[in-house]
Design a protein around this motif. Structure first.
Motif, PDB file in Angstrom:
ATOM      1  N   THR A 191       0.840  -1.205   0.000  1.00  0.00           N
ATOM      2  CA  THR A 191       0.000   0.000   0.000  1.00  0.00           C
ATOM      3  C   THR A 191       0.871   1.248   0.000  1.00  0.00           C
ATOM      4  OG1 THR A 191      -1.403  -1.297   1.448  1.00  0.00           O
ATOM      5  CG2 THR A 191      -2.000   1.000   1.146  1.00  0.00           C
TER       6      THR A 191
ATOM      7  N   LYS C   9     -19.373   6.042  -0.858  1.00  0.00           N
ATOM      8  CA  LYS C   9     -18.637   4.790  -0.689  1.00  0.00           C
ATOM      9  C   LYS C   9     -19.301   3.974   0.404  1.00  0.00           C
ATOM     10  CE  LYS C   9     -15.227   1.885  -1.230  1.00  0.00           C
ATOM     11  NZ  LYS C   9     -14.925   1.248  -2.538  1.00  0.00           N
ATOM     12  N   PHE C  11     -19.248  -0.059   2.379  1.00  0.00           N
ATOM     13  CA  PHE C  11     -18.589  -1.353   2.557  1.00  0.00           C
ATOM     14  C   PHE C  11     -19.632  -2.361   3.018  1.00  0.00           C
ATOM     15  CE2 PHE C  11     -15.217   1.754   3.301  1.00  0.00           C
ATOM     16  CZ  PHE C  11     -14.274   1.316   2.385  1.00  0.00           C
ATOM     17  N   THR C  42     -11.419   6.987   5.103  1.00  0.00           N
ATOM     18  CA  THR C  42     -11.942   6.479   3.838  1.00  0.00           C
ATOM     19  C   THR C  42     -11.804   7.531   2.747  1.00  0.00           C
ATOM     20  OG1 THR C  42     -13.536   5.217   5.127  1.00  0.00           O
ATOM     21  CG2 THR C  42     -13.954   5.421   2.773  1.00  0.00           C
ATOM     22  N   HIS C  45      -8.309   7.667   1.612  1.00  0.00           N
ATOM     23  CA  HIS C  45      -8.017   6.489   0.795  1.00  0.00           C
ATOM     24  C   HIS C  45      -8.578   6.668  -0.609  1.00  0.00           C
ATOM     25  CE1 HIS C  45      -6.008   4.517   3.897  1.00  0.00           C
ATOM     26  NE2 HIS C  45      -6.907   3.617   4.300  1.00  0.00           N
ATOM     27  N   ILE C  46      -9.745   7.318  -0.699  1.00  0.00           N
ATOM     28  CA  ILE C  46     -10.332   7.514  -2.031  1.00  0.00           C
ATOM     29  C   ILE C  46      -9.515   8.532  -2.823  1.00  0.00           C
ATOM     30  CG2 ILE C  46     -12.327   8.505  -3.218  1.00  0.00           C
ATOM     31  CD1 ILE C  46     -14.066   7.005  -1.182  1.00  0.00           C
ATOM     32  N   TYR C  51      -8.885   3.132  -2.411  1.00  0.00           N
ATOM     33  CA  TYR C  51     -10.213   2.624  -2.777  1.00  0.00           C
ATOM     34  C   TYR C  51     -10.734   3.452  -3.951  1.00  0.00           C
ATOM     35  CZ  TYR C  51     -10.440   1.077   2.163  1.00  0.00           C
ATOM     36  OH  TYR C  51     -10.207   0.535   3.392  1.00  0.00           O
ATOM     37  N   ASP C  54     -17.594   4.619  -4.942  1.00  0.00           N
ATOM     38  CA  ASP C  54     -18.742   3.978  -5.600  1.00  0.00           C
ATOM     39  C   ASP C  54     -19.432   4.978  -6.518  1.00  0.00           C
ATOM     40  OD1 ASP C  54     -18.143   1.774  -4.144  1.00  0.00           O
ATOM     41  OD2 ASP C  54     -19.656   2.128  -2.589  1.00  0.00           O
ATOM     42  N   SER C  70      -3.456   4.020  -7.262  1.00  0.00           N
ATOM     43  CA  SER C  70      -2.773   4.921  -6.340  1.00  0.00           C
ATOM     44  C   SER C  70      -1.388   5.301  -6.853  1.00  0.00           C
ATOM     45  CB  SER C  70      -2.701   4.308  -4.942  1.00  0.00           C
ATOM     46  OG  SER C  70      -2.039   3.092  -4.960  1.00  0.00           O
TER      47      SER C  70
END
Lengths: 314, 295, 253, 384
Positions: A191, C9, C11, C42, C45-46, C51, C54, C70
């Protein structure tokens, strides 16, 4: 490469150069040749596993591809051996891409089985469609370059170990470069590597290709030395043996791969005294050395040397 | 045509049942330790050969021989765990797995020393004509093997879900540190998992030897197939690995029947690879569970 | 400029972010706050591509980056740190920073293996630049120690140093003060402000330490249960009724 | 790190023990032997090794060769080509053997062809594959004692033809042994007017072959030919029996061991195979030139090892005895030994048949070396 490695390399090259004068006779030399061939595969496997953290139980597949492609082309088309060997490595590199792309999604045991499956598929392909089928084929030309044929055990010994030495230097350079650093990084955290702009997928594919090319190189050397090959030499059993070499020698060290290859190749020869019991003794020695030399022989030796240095200073 | 298909199916079930049992054995140890015990195949061989020793050589009654075989196999696994697995820290999984490889070589050596290289066989559990279903033949022993496989699954399921010790073992699998904190002896559970999986392997060996014969070096092939079965079903899933075993067995048989028998191993493996490509944690495995694992 | 547009998003059926939109301007320190489970990490991360969202889009400098890997987002000049430190534990402090230089250098496998002359030059540049950055974060004296041996405060600084080595325009910091003592936190706030002014960075900060947030942010977004609760200047947020309710019982406010 | 030291010591001792040469009494004649004593082909190597050990004892007890004892140095090739290459180098270099017998498998023998030709030392292989000795001009130093796979196939096909079987299904194990059988079966079929309706394969450790047999049945074959060694031929026999195939099962010459009948039990009834006379010596006419020799070999072997030698032990017998006879006649000279074997092994009775070596044929056996044998009441019976 660091100063320590450079000194070791000098010792190593001296040892290789002198070996044929000490250990004369083509039996001992042939043991040496097979050790070298195995060492070549083991170095690649060591980079793949010890540095990039990718398990492979299919290395014999690449080894077999190298041997078969090179041997078949040289037998069927009579091209110069060096060209055939290059072709073998190219095909193995292609196969590595085919394996690595799906393998990118896999880890640990799942990756182990995927690579194992790859190796077995290659084995079945060689059995079914390889020249000569399960019986294999012979009369493969000896290695030659610029019209000089390398036939005798001692000259082939120099050839193989020359290749090993060059490969080792190449590998040390690689590991001590930005690429080697990145490989070690992805081993710790994929990561974070990705987030730092290190393309984990591309690196993994590249390192698979690298290990495949080493293995194929070794395979073609094998084919042009023994001049006979059959699928039996490239089975899962050999993949496991290669893994054993890397682990016994010490997975995080290229010298470990070389030492491990030599130990695992020479050991059965030493155990011949035990005749029927050799498999028992062999299993026992393997179990014990794995248990007591956990980090592998070479890291153990390095630790010992450093301890001695430390105590000498004190 | 249906008869032929059915015959292929029966053949697949026969081979698949053994893969399933080996896969199940893998899972028992994996769940407790994350180790894949590659000596698992050897325990199937131990089962078959010891059964021969007790029933044919010592002429003991069938049940006595079977019980003795299972016990001795368990004892062997106990020794293996105490001597090679317990003394080591469970941190380097690859090393542990290679140790199981080394132990499997050692076990093979012992088996060869004791039994030689010849194959062994003893009569099926029940003598008699094979059954004929819609024209396809199924041997009585095959039914035994399949029945025993399913009994094993049920027993193991009950053990892990209904008994205190089974639940404790599952707790170790999920979180060894937490299990230790609530007073579960993790070491003992690991030992137990080795014993249990060896017993399952031995039972497989006992059941299958009358069909396929048994010789000292059959272990690695069984281990490989069982490993594939466990992966196909998703590691950690006992029932998944049983399904995986049967799927691989049937795939092999169908490939041999409808494509080419020379390619049966390759096709079964290709399908396994394809499954892993789309479901990297196996058919029944969950990806989150996979990520929690160390290896 | 970073634009977050209607990000969704979830989960396994549980919504982590729903319809979150806001912008971060250039050379601004934007803080994202909210109670635990509000979806802050989150969101990071997006943005950094770990991730995919959505629904919705992330636009960076006019280009859509949501859905990109990434690696490619990192190459667009976005770097980050992690809430749970993700250093390369088997690498030294210096090597960790040098990894940050990876995407700014180019020697391939073959060139490295053959040790072509440019490879050595490049490597020396990587090292020089990395040491410079280590000087900046004050870890130069530990450059040959393994990253796994550092205390948490230095780990967090090393993560920032590694991110800086990629020469980002946008730096995402995920709870950089977590685990730090007061003195370290104060030093950190000065350090982050300096990054903005000296390196012209846009910084997006997820943080629980309200003192730090109020002290250095130019503007703040508040998330609660995956929804945007409020957005505005620090003093506005401090007095926002909704925010106070959401944080009721949270001693930081 | 006591263990480290102990292990180190073990390694050193092993290393030294390797380098110490065997001290010999009175200049023995050294013969090398490479057999697959372990590994997948150990079915071959085991009886071969036993045979050679037994013969060595017998010969030396009888005073050796012209007063010189013989020393057969046996190397285990682990059924692996790489290992047999190493073994051959060791035998040639360290032990300086006059000739090598073995290896047990075709692949291993093939791997030794260039080595033996370079070393100018005779090799008498115990493997059957035709490429071992063909083309003869490139196999100057190579001989073999097992009959060609072609001969075995010819024996089967000739018998089939006489029984009006024209359509067969073949199944072969996916090893070198099965493969060379498969090639011979395919190649010779047209000559005998036989069509191969199904061509099936299986692995050497497979546990159920009903699928392959079902396919053969569905293809409308009149007979099954199975080509393998080891446990798979028993499994095939059991499957064949259980499936009630309604057609005869032919096995290869690998079937020639009572052990197989024992393992297959009543399923073996009716299985037909072309076998060397070794397994049916007691059913031969007394004046048959092989009978006395076969009787002695079988009896001696059974007395010593409590099992029967089987066809494969016989190959080692023939190989060793050929070399021994050559040394006896021409002395310890590699080239002369080779020439003797090529020219003087004529009408020479061995366990595998009556050998007729020549510069055109380095095997010297044809299909007449075999008898078609059927299993009846748990015993062999020669088919006329």
């Amino acid at each position: 490469m660091g100063r320590g490695n450079f000194t070791t390399l000098l010792v190593f090259i001296t040892a290789i150069s002198l070996f044929p004068f000490i250990g004369s006779g083509s039996y001992v030399l042939t043991v040496g040749i097979f050790s070298g061939i195995n060492a070549l595969v083991a170095i690649g496997l060591c980079i793949l596993m010890g540095y990039a953290g990718q398990v492979s139980l299919g290395q014999a597949g690449f080894y077999g591809i190298g041997a078969y492609v090179s041997a078949v082309i040289s037998v069927k088309f009579g091209l110069p051996v060096i060209v055939c060997m290059a072709a073998g490595m190219a095909v193995a590199a292609g196969a590595a891409v085919v394996l690595a792309i799906p393998a990118l999604r896999l880890k640990g045991h799942y990756l182990a089985v995927a690579t194992l499956g790859f190796g077995e598929i290659i084995h079945v392909i060689l059995n079914e469609w390889g020249l000569g089928g399960p019986s294999g084929f012979g009369d493969i030309p000896n290695f030659s370059l610029f019209g000089i044929t390398v036939e005798s055990a001692s000259s082939f010994f120099y050839l193989v170990w020359g290749v090993v030495a060059v490969t080792a230097v190449f590998s040390f350079n690689l590991i001590n470069s930005r690429n080697g650093r990145a490989l070690r990084a992805i081993h710790d955290s994929e990561t974070a590597s990705n987030a730092m702009g290190v393309d984990v997928s591309v690196l993994k594919i590249k390192v698979f290709i690298l290990s495949a090319v080493y293995a194929a190189f070794a395979g073609s050397l094998y084919a042009h030395y023994v001049t006979f090959i059959s699928p039996a030499s490239f089975s899962l059993f050999h993949s496991v043996l290669l893994l054993m070499m890397v682990i016994v020698g010490g997975i995080t060290n290229i010298w470990g791969a070389i030492v491990g290859a030599v130990v695992i190749t020479v050991l059965p020869e030493l155990l011949k005294k035990f005749e029927e019991f050799d498999i028992l003794v062999y299993g026992l020695i393997l179990t014990l050395s794995l248990m007591f030399f956990r980090k592998g022989l070479v890291p153990l030796i390095i630790d010992k040397l450093q301890q001695r240095k430390g105590s000498g200073r004190a | 045509m249906f008869t032929v298909f059915l015959q292929f199916l029966f053949s697949g079930l026969t081979t698949g049942a053994v893969y399933a049992l080996v896969g199940l054995g893998f899972n028992i140890i994996y769940n407790a330790t994350s180790i894949i015990n590659l000596a698992q195949g050897e325990f199937v061989v131990v089962g078959g050969l010891l059964m021969w020793l007790f029933s044919e050589s010592f002429k003991l009654p069938f049940l006595v021989s079977a019980v003795l075989t299972i016990l001795v196999s368990g004892l062997l696994a106990l020794l293996m765990e105490r001597l090679t697995i317990k003394p080591l820290p469970k941190t380097d999984l690859l090393l542990m797995i290679m140790i199981t490889v080394a132990v499997s070589i050692l076990l093979r050596g012992l088996l060869m020393f004791k039994f030689g290289k010849n194959p062994y066989v003893y009569p099926p559990f029940t003598e008699g004509e094979p059954f004929i279903i819609a024209g396809a033949v199924i041997q009585q022993q095959t039914l035994w093997v399949i029945g025993i496989t399913f009994s094993c699954i049920i027993l193991i399921y009950l053990f892990f879900n209904r008994t205190l010790i089974g639940k404790a073992m599952r707790a170790c699998a999920v979180n060894p540190t937490a299990a230790m904190l609530v007073g579960i002896d993790v070491e003992k559970m690991i030992m137990l998992s080795f014993v249990l999986s060896a017993m399952v392997g031995a039972i497989g060996g006992i059941a299958v030897t009358p069909i396929s014969l048994m010789e000292y070096d059959k272990g690695p092939m069984l281990a490989v197939k069982g490993f594939c079965a466990a992966i196909m079903g998703g590691l950690g899933r006992g029932r998944g690995s049983v399904a995986g075993g049967f799927i691989i067995g049937i795939l092999e048989s169908m490939t041999a029947g409808y494509i080419h028998s020379g390619l049966k191993d390759a096709v079964a493996l290709l399908i396994l690879l394809a499954i892993l490509f789309f479901k990297p944690a196996g058919i029944f495995g969950s990806k989150t569970a996979l990520q929690m694992r160390r290896f | 400029m970073l634009e977050i547009k209607n990000i969704n998003k979830s989960f396994g059926g549980i919504s982590a972010l729903s319809d979150v939109s806001f912008n971060a301007n250039e050379r601004e320190i934007k803080a994202v706050i909210g109670p635990n489970g509000a979806g802050k990490t989150t969101l990071l991360h997006i943005i950094s591509g770990i991730y995919p969202p959505d629904g919705g889009e992330v636009i960076w400098s006019g280009n859509k980056i949501s859905g990109m890997s990434s690696v490619n987002i990192a190459r667009k000049g976005i770097s980050r740190t992690f809430q749970h430190v993700e250093l390369f534990g088997h690498l030294t402090v210096l090597e960790n920073v040098m990894i940050g230089r990876h995407m700014r250098t180019k020697a391939g496998f073959i060139a490295s293996g053959l040790k072509l002359p440019f490879v050595g030059r490049e490597e020396r540049k990587i090292k020089a630049k990395s040491e410079e950055i280590l000087d900046l974060v004050g870890l130069r004296n530990k450059e040959y120690e393994l990253a796994s041996t550092l205390p948490i405060g230095e780990e967090r600084m090393l993560e920032i140093a590694r991110a800086l080595a990629t020469e980002p325009q946008l730096l995402l910091l995920d709870e950089p003060a977590s685990g730090l003592n007061e003195a370290e936190t104060n030093a950190l706030s000065v350090f982050i402000t300096n990054l903005k002014t000296n390196l012209n960075l846009t910084i997006m900060l997820v943080e629980h330490d309200m003192g730090l947030v109020m002290n250095i942010s130019d503007s703040i977004v508040v998330l609660d249960f995956g929804e945007k609760l409020a957005e505005g200047l620090p003093e506005d947020i401090r007095n926002n009724k909704l925010v106070i309710d959401a944080y009721l019982g949270d001693e930081d406010i | 790190m006591k263990v480290f030291k102990i292990l180190l010591a073990v390694f050193i001792v092993l290393g030294l023990s390797m380098s110490v040469a065997n001290s010999a009494g009175k200049e023995p004649y050294k013969i090398g032997a490479i057999f697959s004593v372990t590994g997948p082909a150990s079915f071959l190597g085991e009886p071969e090794k036993n045979t050679v050990i037994m013969l060595q004892e017998q010969i030396n007890k009888a005073g050796g060769i012209n007063g010189h004892p013989i020393e057969v140095i046996i190397e285990d090739s682990k059924s692996d080509e790489t290992q047999s290459v190493l073994a051959s180098k060791k035998l040639l270099e360290s032990d300086k053997v006059l000739a090598i017998i073995g290896p047990s498998t075709t692949g291993e023998s093939m791997a030794l062809v260039p080595i033996m030709n370079t070393a100018k030392t005779p090799l008498v292989s115990c493997a059957a594959g035709a490429p071992i000795t063909q083309p003869v001009n490139e196999r100057h130093w190579i001989f073999k004692t097992p009959q060609y796979d072609f001969s075995v196939v010819e024996a089967i096909y000739a018998y089939m033809k006489s029984k009006g079987i024209a359509k067969v299904g073949i199944m072969t194990v996916s090893t070198g042994f099965g493969d060379s059988g498969k090639k011979a079966l395919q190649e010779l079929a047209p000559k005998y007017g036989i069509t191969i309706a199904a061509d099936e394969r299986y692995g050497p450790k497979d546990s159920d072959m009903s699928t392959q047999l079902t396919k053969i049945k569905a293809a409308g074959a009149q007979a099954v030919i199975n080509w393998s060694i080891g446990p798979t031929q028993v499994v095939v026999t059991k499957n064949w029996h259980a499936l009630k195939m309604g057609m005869p099962l032919f096995q290869s010459h690998g079937w020639g061991s009572k052990k197989n009948i024992e393992l297959a039990g009543k399923a073996a009834e009716g299985v037909i195979a072309p076998l060397g006379r070794l397994v049916v010596w007691d059913k031969l006419a007394d004046k048959h030139p092989q009978k006395a020799l076969l009787k002695k070999y079988s009896a001696d072997y059974e007395a010593k090892y409590k099992s029967e030698p089987g066809t494969f032990g016989g190959h080692a017998y023939d190989s060793l005895m050929m070399v021994v006879e050559a040394i006896k006649k021409v002395g310890p000279d590699k080239a002369k030994i080779r020439n003797y074997i090529e020219t003087k092994i004529n009408k020479w009775p061995g366990t595998g048949g009556i050998f007729n070596m020549s510069s055109k044929d380095h095997c010297g056996l044809d299909k007449d070396a075999l008898e078609m044998v059927v299993v009846k009441n748990g015993d062999w019976e020669i088919l006329k």
